[in-house]
Design an enzyme around this catalytic site. Structure first.
Site, PDB file in Angstrom:
ATOM      1  N   GLY B 127       8.433   1.777   7.379  1.00 35.13           N
ATOM      2  CA  GLY B 127       8.850   0.388   7.520  1.00 35.13           C
ATOM      3  C   GLY B 127       7.709  -0.567   7.190  1.00 35.13           C
ATOM      4  O   GLY B 127       7.021  -1.059   8.088  1.00 35.13           O
ATOM      5  N   TYR B 128       7.506  -0.801   5.912  1.00 37.35           N
ATOM      6  CA  TYR B 128       6.431  -1.702   5.469  1.00 37.35           C
ATOM      7  C   TYR B 128       7.015  -3.015   4.934  1.00 37.35           C
ATOM      8  O   TYR B 128       6.801  -4.088   5.477  1.00 37.35           O
ATOM      9  CB  TYR B 128       5.603  -1.030   4.363  1.00 37.35           C
ATOM     10  CG  TYR B 128       4.460  -0.177   4.842  1.00 37.35           C
ATOM     11  CD1 TYR B 128       4.504   0.476   6.065  1.00 37.35           C
ATOM     12  CD2 TYR B 128       3.314  -0.012   4.064  1.00 37.35           C
ATOM     13  CE1 TYR B 128       3.456   1.276   6.493  1.00 37.35           C
ATOM     14  CE2 TYR B 128       2.260   0.771   4.486  1.00 37.35           C
ATOM     15  CZ  TYR B 128       2.336   1.421   5.692  1.00 37.35           C
ATOM     16  OH  TYR B 128       1.291   2.192   6.106  1.00 37.35           O
ATOM     17  N   SER B 129       7.753  -2.888   3.822  1.00 34.28           N
ATOM     18  CA  SER B 129       8.225  -4.077   3.109  1.00 34.28           C
ATOM     19  C   SER B 129       9.243  -4.859   3.926  1.00 34.28           C
ATOM     20  O   SER B 129       9.993  -4.287   4.717  1.00 34.28           O
ATOM     21  CB  SER B 129       8.894  -3.675   1.797  1.00 34.28           C
ATOM     22  OG  SER B 129       7.999  -3.005   0.978  1.00 34.28           O
ATOM     23  N   GLU B 244      -4.130   8.545   0.170  1.00 30.52           N
ATOM     24  CA  GLU B 244      -3.117   9.590   0.041  1.00 30.52           C
ATOM     25  C   GLU B 244      -2.419   9.529  -1.302  1.00 30.52           C
ATOM     26  O   GLU B 244      -1.220   9.570  -1.396  1.00 30.52           O
ATOM     27  CB  GLU B 244      -2.132   9.492   1.203  1.00 30.52           C
ATOM     28  CG  GLU B 244      -2.788   9.853   2.511  1.00 30.52           C
ATOM     29  CD  GLU B 244      -3.655  11.120   2.403  1.00 30.52           C
ATOM     30  OE1 GLU B 244      -3.158  12.142   1.916  1.00 30.52           O
ATOM     31  OE2 GLU B 244      -4.834  11.066   2.787  1.00 30.52           O
ATOM     32  N   SER B 378       3.193  -3.146  -7.028  1.00 33.19           N
ATOM     33  CA  SER B 378       3.650  -3.213  -8.419  1.00 33.19           C
ATOM     34  C   SER B 378       2.461  -3.080  -9.372  1.00 33.19           C
ATOM     35  O   SER B 378       1.307  -3.252  -8.984  1.00 33.19           O
ATOM     36  CB  SER B 378       4.340  -4.549  -8.676  1.00 33.19           C
ATOM     37  OG  SER B 378       3.378  -5.584  -8.648  1.00 33.19           O
ATOM     38  N   ASN B 379       2.762  -2.794 -10.634  1.00 32.17           N
ATOM     39  CA  ASN B 379       1.678  -2.677 -11.601  1.00 32.17           C
ATOM     40  C   ASN B 379       0.903  -3.989 -11.735  1.00 32.17           C
ATOM     41  O   ASN B 379      -0.292  -3.973 -12.043  1.00 32.17           O
ATOM     42  CB  ASN B 379       2.227  -2.224 -12.960  1.00 32.17           C
ATOM     43  CG  ASN B 379       2.462  -0.722 -12.994  1.00 32.17           C
ATOM     44  OD1 ASN B 379       2.398  -0.055 -11.946  1.00 32.17           O
ATOM     45  ND2 ASN B 379       2.716  -0.180 -14.167  1.00 32.17           N
ATOM     46  N   GLU B 380       1.567  -5.101 -11.480  1.00 32.84           N
ATOM     47  CA  GLU B 380       0.855  -6.379 -11.513  1.00 32.84           C
ATOM     48  C   GLU B 380      -0.173  -6.432 -10.373  1.00 32.84           C
ATOM     49  O   GLU B 380      -1.308  -6.891 -10.568  1.00 32.84           O
ATOM     50  CB  GLU B 380       1.834  -7.552 -11.405  1.00 32.84           C
ATOM     51  CG  GLU B 380       2.699  -7.765 -12.649  1.00 32.84           C
ATOM     52  CD  GLU B 380       3.772  -6.706 -12.840  1.00 32.84           C
ATOM     53  OE1 GLU B 380       4.270  -6.176 -11.826  1.00 32.84           O
ATOM     54  OE2 GLU B 380       4.100  -6.391 -14.000  1.00 32.84           O
TER      55      GLU B 380
END
Lengths: 332, 393, 332, 393
Positions: B127-129, B244, B378-380
C-alpha cells in the site's frame, strides 16, 4: 493550391459533428444514414453522391475522433470494388471485406488458395462479416465476391481491438466470383487506406487532446504536470508529429485520383507516417498519463486500442515502407 | 577481467535448470508464456515447490530461512526461471517486506512474520501509491491516528498489485503533518480482514484485474504492527526501493520475449520466406538483440559491484529505463510480426479465432507491459534521479 | 564472473594516465614507448607482452579520452596479422593498415583488384601510411603485405577527422605478398575493432563529461542549464547509453578469444552499439552546448570529429548490423 | 481542397526555372552544392542578377521596390532556387531588416536604407546574440547610453553571420535597466566603419569562418539610427522572428539534399549492387523521403493559411523542429553512404584525396548543419514555445 474544405464538405462536417454529439449507441447508425453518411463515401457511379478523398478524410476523422465502431470502411471498399466490377450491391446492403490472413503480417495468399472459382483457407479480422450480404475477399493477386451463405463458408466471430465485431472466415472449397486482379482495384483499396488513416488521425488528435487536458489539470509536486519541462517538450514533439500525420492524410486524400504510381506512393507514405505517429501517440499518451491511462474505465483506453488496430489495418508501416523503398505498387 | 561464470556458478545454473525441468508443469509454463492470469493456487503452488527446495527466498540470509544467494546466483535463478516461463515469485513478501523486516523490524516481528511469508500463511500486498499522488509518493495522505494501543487508519491506496489475493498489506501512512512531507510517514502492517477494509479491482486495458484500489475506513491496527519508528517510514521505503532491485533490468524476461519473437518471426511468412529473413525485420530484431546483449552485461557489471558490497546508486535507475525500453520494443515487434491477427481483443475467452491465442497474447502483453515504464517510479522519475546525481557528482 | 581490472592492468592504467597528464605533443610518443605501451597491445608471440582484450580496451579508452592522435591501431592490427602469417615486422617499425575504399561504405574489393600477386586500385583513409615500413592491405577476400616503396605505389597524404595523418594509397600493378584469407585473420581484425570502439568510448565519456560540466556551470534565465528538466533528462538518457556502449566494449574485450562465431557477434554488436551511441553523443553534446559547441577553439570540437571518425572505422553500425542480422561472419 | 498549383503559379514556376537556367553559373551552383564558402563578390553578383529581374526582395511589397509575391510564390522561388543550388539570398537586409523598417521605420529611414539594400550599397548583419546569453536573448547587456544626438554603444555581440562582409549592423542594445529585461531594449542601426568597432571571425568545426564576434567600444551612433521608439526594440525583434519565416522549414534545401543523397546511393557500391538497392539503406532513405513528403505539405498548409492573412503562431516552431530533424537526418545518411571516405578532414585545400570532394562536403555539411537546430532559437526553445501555447490554449 487550396487546403480549405468546400462549402458542401463543411456542411457535411457540421452535420456529422452534430450527430456525433447528439446520438450514441443504437441510435447513431440510423442518424448517420439519414444524414447520407454512407452514401457520401461513394461516387454517383457507385450509388453514392461524393466519394472524394476530402469527404472520406473528413468523415473518418470525425468518426475516429468520436471513437465510433461501425464497419463503414469494409462496406465502402466492398461497394466501390463491386461497382467497379459492374456488380453493384443492393442499396443499404451490409458488406464486408476479408483481407488480413493469419501467419503473415499482411501478405496475401499465405493462408488462402484458389482452385478454379473456389477458395480454400482462412481470412482473419473480417469486420462486419456477421450479417453481411456479400464479402469482398482478397487472394494472392485477385479480388473475389463471396456469398456468406455459400457452401463451405464458416464464420467465427469475436470482438476486435477497435470495438467492432470481427470474424475469422474459414473457406473450404467455397464458390466465389472473381472480380479481377488486385492491381486493377487500386482505387477502392486506396480509399480504404485513406479511411483507416483518417480514423487513426481522429483517434490521434483525441488522445493528444485528452493527454494535454490531463497534464494541465493534474498536479504533482505542487505544480500542474504541464509545467514540467520534460513532459511539456514531449507534448510539443507530439504536436509536431500530429501535423505530419495530418499532412500525410491530406496528401493521400488529394491524390486519390492521381496517376496510380503517384497515388500509391501516397498510400504507402500515409500508412508509414500515420502508423508511426499512431504508435508514438499510443505509447506516449499512456506514459504521460501514468497508471490511469492503463485503466479500462478511463477514456484513453479505447483510443489506444483503436490506434493499435489502425496501425496494422491493410498493412503496417514497415510493410508499406518496404514496398515504397522497392518502388513497388501499393496493391498487387 | 573474466566474463565467464565460475565452476560453482555453472553448477548452480545446471541445478536450477534441472529443478525447473523436474518441477515446472508445462501447462503452467504455457500460461506464463502467454501472459494469462494465474490463479492464486497456481502461484502458491509454485512458491511451495520453491520453498521445499529452499529457494523461495534466494535474497534472504540463511539465518532468516533464505537461501543466502550471491547477486550472481540470484541473477542466474531469475534468468533461468524467466526463460523457462516459470511463474514469477510474488515479490511483496519475499523481495520487499522481508528485507525491510530483517533490517528494521523488531525481533518479535521477524519471528512472527518472516516464517509466515515462507510457508505461505500470509499473502502480502503493498500500500504505497494513492489516487492523485502519482509519482509524488511522499505526498501521501492516508492517515493513521494514534488511539491507545492502536492506530486508526483512514484513507485510500491504489495500484495495489494482486491485492485481491492478500490477507496482509504493508502501508505507508501519514502519522504527522508537521515538517517536510517525507518526515511524517510511518510503515504499518495491516490485516486486510479488519473491519473497514474494502478492496476493488481495477480492470486494465488488457482485461486483467491484477491491480486494486484499497480503502481504509477507521481501520484499527495494533501499534505492535508499526515497523521501526513512527515517522521514519520514508527511510524504510527508500531502503526497499534501492536495495531490492537485482531483477530490475528484467534480463530474463527480455531474453524469454526475444526467444519468443525469434520463434514467431521464423514461423510467419513474408514474401514466401520466413519473416526472420526479411532484411528490415531481421535488422530490427538484431538491433534489440544487440541492445539486450549490452544491457545484460551492464546488469552483470552492476551485480558484480553489488557482490563486492558496493551500494547501488543510479545504476538501478539506468537499468530500469533501458530494461523497459528493450521489453517494450520487443512487445512492439512481436505484435508487428503477427500483423492483422494482433487486432483482436485479447480478452476473448472461448470465442476467439482458432489458433490465435499467441497473437492475442502479443497484444495483451503490449498493453500490460506499458506499466513497466510507469510503476515503481516512472521512467521520467528515474531520469530525474539520474540527472540529480549527475548534477551533484 | 569478474569485471575488475587485474593488478597488472590497473598499474598499466595508472601509468598511462600519468603519462597523458604529463606529456603532450612530440614528447608523448617516446613516453608511451618507454612505458611499454605499443608492446602491451601485442602478445608475446607477436613480440609484445600482453595483447589481451582488457589491455587493448583500457589503453584505447584512455587515449580516446585524452584525444591522442597516433596511428597505434593500424600498427597493432598489422603487427598481429604479420605475426600470425609468420612475417614478423621489425621491432618498433611503423606499420599501416589499408582497409577502407572509395565508392563503398566498407565493402572490400570495390576499388581494388588482384592479378596474381599484384594489386591495382585505391585504398583510402590509410592512417600512418607516410613513413610506414610495411602496409597491411585488404582486398575482396585476402590480406596482403605491401612495401610502400614498391613499384606502382603512390601515397597521397592528407589530414583526417581524428587528427591523424591519413593517405590515399594508389596502386598500379604493385607487387605484394599474400598473407592469407581475411576469414583466417578474424583475431587481429577483431582487436582492431575493439581498439576503435574503445577509442570511441573514451571520446564518448569525455564529451559527456564536458557537456555535463557545461550544463552545471552555464546559467540561462537565472538558473544553471542542468536545472532545466528537458536538458537534465537528456543527460540522463546519455548516461544510460554510455553504459550500453561500455558494456558492448566489455563484451568484445571479454570475447576476443572466444569461438570465432561468438567473437564475431560481439564484434558486430560492439560496432553497432558504440557507433549508435557515438553518433547520439556527438549530436546531443553539440546541441546541449549550443553555438559554443560548434566552434573550433572549444574542446568539444575535436571530440566530435573523433566520434565521427570512429563511427565509420572498419565499417559503420549499419554495415555490421546487416551482417549480424544475416548471421554472417564479421570478417570474410 | 485542391493540392495542385494554379495555372498562374505553374507559369511562375516555369519562369523561375528558366531564369535559374539562364542566369545561374554552373560553377557557382557546384560551389553551393558542395557547401563551399562563397566569396562576397559571388553573393553580391547573384543579388545583382536577382535585382535586375526584380526578384531580390520577393517578400517586400511593390511600393518598396519588392516583388510583392504571395507566400506560395515565395515558396516556389525558394524551392526551385534550392534545388538548382542557387546561392541563398543573404537574409539580413532583405528578409530581416527590410520588413522591420517597412513596419516600424520612419519615412526617412525607409527612403534612405531600403534602396541601399536592394542595390547592394549596404551589406547588413545582425547583432542580437551576446556571449553568455545563449537562448536568453532578452538578457542582453550591450549598452547604448544617450549623449546628445548620439548613443554611445559599448558591449559585445556574437554569432554574427557574415559580419566580416558587412558595413552595417542592426543591433538590439540595452537603453534601460529598469523594469522587465525585455522592456529596456532598443533597435539600433550601426555603421561598422565607426571608430571602436572590432570584428573577429569564429572558426567553426567545418573550418569555415562564417560567424563573427563584434565588439563595440564607445561607438557613437546618431540618434537618427534608432528604429521606432526607444526601449521598444523587443517588439520589433519579435515581429522579425515570427513574420519572416516562410522558409523556416527549408523544404527546398531538404529536397536538394535528398536528391543528392539518392544520387550518391545509386553510385556507391554495396554487395556488388548500388547502395540504393540495399534493403536497409533503401528503407532509411524511404523514411526520410516520406517525412519530407509530409513536411512539405505541412509547409504548404501553413503558407496557405498565411496567404489568407492568418498570422503564423506555433506553426513556424513546428516547421523549424521537423525541418531541422529531416535535414540533419539527411546529413547523417549522406555521410554514412560515403563510408570511410567521409573520415577525412573537410578543410583540405589541395592536398585531399582525389575525387573525394563530395565525400568531404558530406562531412562538412554534417558539421555545419548542426547549427540548424541551434540558431534562430534552438529546437529546445521552439519546444517551449509550442508547449507554452498548448498549455494556454
Amino acid at each position: 493550391m487550396d487546403f480549405q474544405l468546400s462549402d458542401d464538405h463543411r456542411m457535411l462536417q457540421d452535420s456529422l459533428r452534430g450527430i456525433l454529439t447528439r446520438h450514441t449507441g443504437e441510435a447513431l447508425w440510423p442518424a448517420l444514414v439519414e444524414a447520407g453518411m454512407p452514401a457520401a463515401l461513394l461516387t454517383e457511379d457507385e450509388g453514392g453522391f461524393d466519394g472524394s478523398g476530402a469527404a472520406i478524410a473528413l468523415i473518418f476523422q470525425e468518426l475516429g475522433r468520436a471513437g465510433v465502431a461501425l464497419p463503414l470502411i469494409p462496406a465502402m471498399i466492398a461497394a466501390a470494388a463491386f461497382a467497379q466490377a459492374g456488380q453493384h450491391a443492393e442499396d443499404g446492403a451490409a458488406l464486408a471485406f476479408a483481407d488480413a490472413e493469419p501467419g503473415t503480417r499482411h501478405d496475401r495468399g499465405v493462408a488462402i488458395s484458389v482452385q478454379g472459382d473456389r477458395l480454400t483457407g482462412r481470412k482473419t479480422m473480417v469486420a462486419g462479416a456477421e450479417g453481411a450480404a456479400a464479402i469482398l475477399v482478397t487472394t494472392a493477386d485477385a479480388l473475389w465476391r463471396l456469398a456468406p451463405d455459400a457452401p463451405g463458408v464458416t464464420i467465427r466471430p469475436y470482438p476486435m481491438l477497435d470495438g467492432q465485431r470481427g470474424a475469422d472466415l474459414i473457406l473450404e472449397d467455397a464458390p466465389a466470383t472473381r472480380l479481377g486482379a488486385i492491381a486493377d482495384f487500386g482505387g477502392p483499396l486506396a480509399r480504404g487506406v485513406l479511411a483507416h488513416s483518417a480514423t487513426a488521425l481522429g483517434a490521434i488528435t483525441a488522445a493528444v487532446d485528452l493527454t494535454l487536458d490531463y497534464l494541465k489539470q493534474r498536479r504533482q509536486f505542487g505544480q500542474p504536470l504541464i509545467a514540467f519541462q520534460a513532459l511539456a517538450h514531449r507534448m510539443a514533439d507530439l504536436a509536431v508529429e500530429v501535423e505530419q500525420a495530418r499532412s500525410a492524410v491530406t496528401n493521400l486524400s488529394g491524390h486519390l485520383d492521381a496517376d496510380p504510381a503517384l497515388r500509391d506512393r501516397h498510400v504507402q507514405a500515409c500508412k508509414v507516417t500515420v502508423g508511426r505517429v499512431a504508435r508514438l501517440v499510443a505509447e506516449d499518451a499512456v506514459q504521460l498519463h501514468g497508471g490511469i491511462g492503463m485503466t479500462e474505465e478511463y477514456a484513453l483506453g479505447g483510443m489506444i486500442r483503436r490506434l493499435l488496430a489502425a496501425e496494422t489495418a491493410m498493412g503496417d508501416a514497415d510493410w508499406h515502407l518496404e514496398r515504397f523503398a522497392r518502388g513497388e505498387p501499393a496493391f498487387a | 577481467m573474466d566474463m565467464r561464470f565460475t565452476p560453482d556458478e555453472l553448477a548452480f545454473r545446471d541445478e536450477v535448470r534441472a529443478f525447473l525441468k523436474a518441477e515446472l508443469d508445462p501447462a503452467l509454463a504455457r500460461k506464463v508464456r502467454l501472459h494469462h492470469e494465474l490463479t492464486k493456487a497456481e502461484m502458491e503452488g509454485w512458491h511451495a515447490k520453491l520453498q521445499a527446495k529452499g529457494w523461495l527466498a534466494g535474497n534472504w540470509p540463511t539465518e532468516f530461512g533464505g537461501a543466502g544467494w550471491t547477486p550472481i546466483q540470484r541473477h542466474i535463478f531469475e534468468e533461468e526461471s524467466a526463460r523457462a516461463h516459470a511463474p514469477r515469485i510474488v515479490p511483496f513478501g519475499i523481495a520487499m517486506l522481508g528485507p525491510v523486516l530483517q533490517k528494521f523490524g523488531s525481533k518479535d516481528q521477524q519471528d512472527h512474520w518472516l516464517p509466515r511469508i515462507l510457508n505461505g500463511d500470509d499473502w502480502w500486498c503493498q500500500g504505497y501509491s494513492e489516487p492523485g499522488a502519482g509519482s509524488d509518493l511522499a505526498g501521501l495522505r492516508c492517515a493513521a491516528l494514534r488511539d491507545g494501543d492502536h492506530y486508526v487508519v483512514t484513507g485510500q491506496k491504489t495500484w495495489t498489485t494482486l491485492g485481491q489475493h492478500a490477507n496482509m498489506i504493508f502501508c505507508l501512512v501519514r502519522t504527522s503533518t508537521e515538517g517536510k512531507k517525507q518526515e511524517g510517514i510511518s510503515f504499518l502492517l495491516i490485516d486486510m480482514d479488519s473491519p473497514g477494509v474494502t478492496v476493488r479491482p481495477i480492470v486494465l486495458l488488457d482485461g486483467t484485474a491484477e491491480v486494486n484500489e484499497v480503502w481504509f475506513d477507521e481501520v484499527r491496527v495494533p501499534v505492535a504492527n508499526l515497523v521501526g519508528e513512527e515517522n521514519q517510514g520514508w527511510t524504510y521505503a527508500k531502503y526497499l526501493l534501492t536495495h531490492e532491485r537485482t531483477n530490475i533490468a528484467g534480463v530474463g524476461f527480455a531474453t524469454a520475449a526475444l526467444d519468443n519473437l525469434q520463434r514467431v518471426a521464423r514461423a510467419q511468412v513474408h514474401r514466401g520466406q520466413p519473416l526472420s529473413q526479411d532484411p528490415l525485420f531481421a535488422a530490427q530484431l538484431a538491433e534489440v538483440e544487440i541492445e539486450l546483449m549490452a544491457m545484460s552485461t551492464t546488469n552483470l557489471r552492476m551485480l558484480s559491484l553489488a557482490a563486492q558490497g558496493q551500494a547501488p546508486g543510479i545504476e538501478s535507475s539506468m537499468l530500469k529505463i533501458k530494461g523497459t525500453q528493450i521489453r517494450q520494443r520487443l512487445d512492439v515487434l512481436t505484435r508487428r510480426a503477427y500483423g492483422g491477427q494482433a487486432s483482436a481483443l485479447p480478452t476473448l475467452g472461448n470465442e476467439g479465432p482458432d489458433d490465435a491465442e499467441e497473437a492475442l497474447s502479443a497484444t495483451a502483453t503490449w498493453l500490460n507491459n506499458r506499466k513497466l515504464s510507469i510503476y515503481g517510479g516512472s521512467n521520467e522519475i528515474q531520469r530525474s534521479i539520474i540527472a540529480g546525481a549527475l548534477a551533484k557528482g
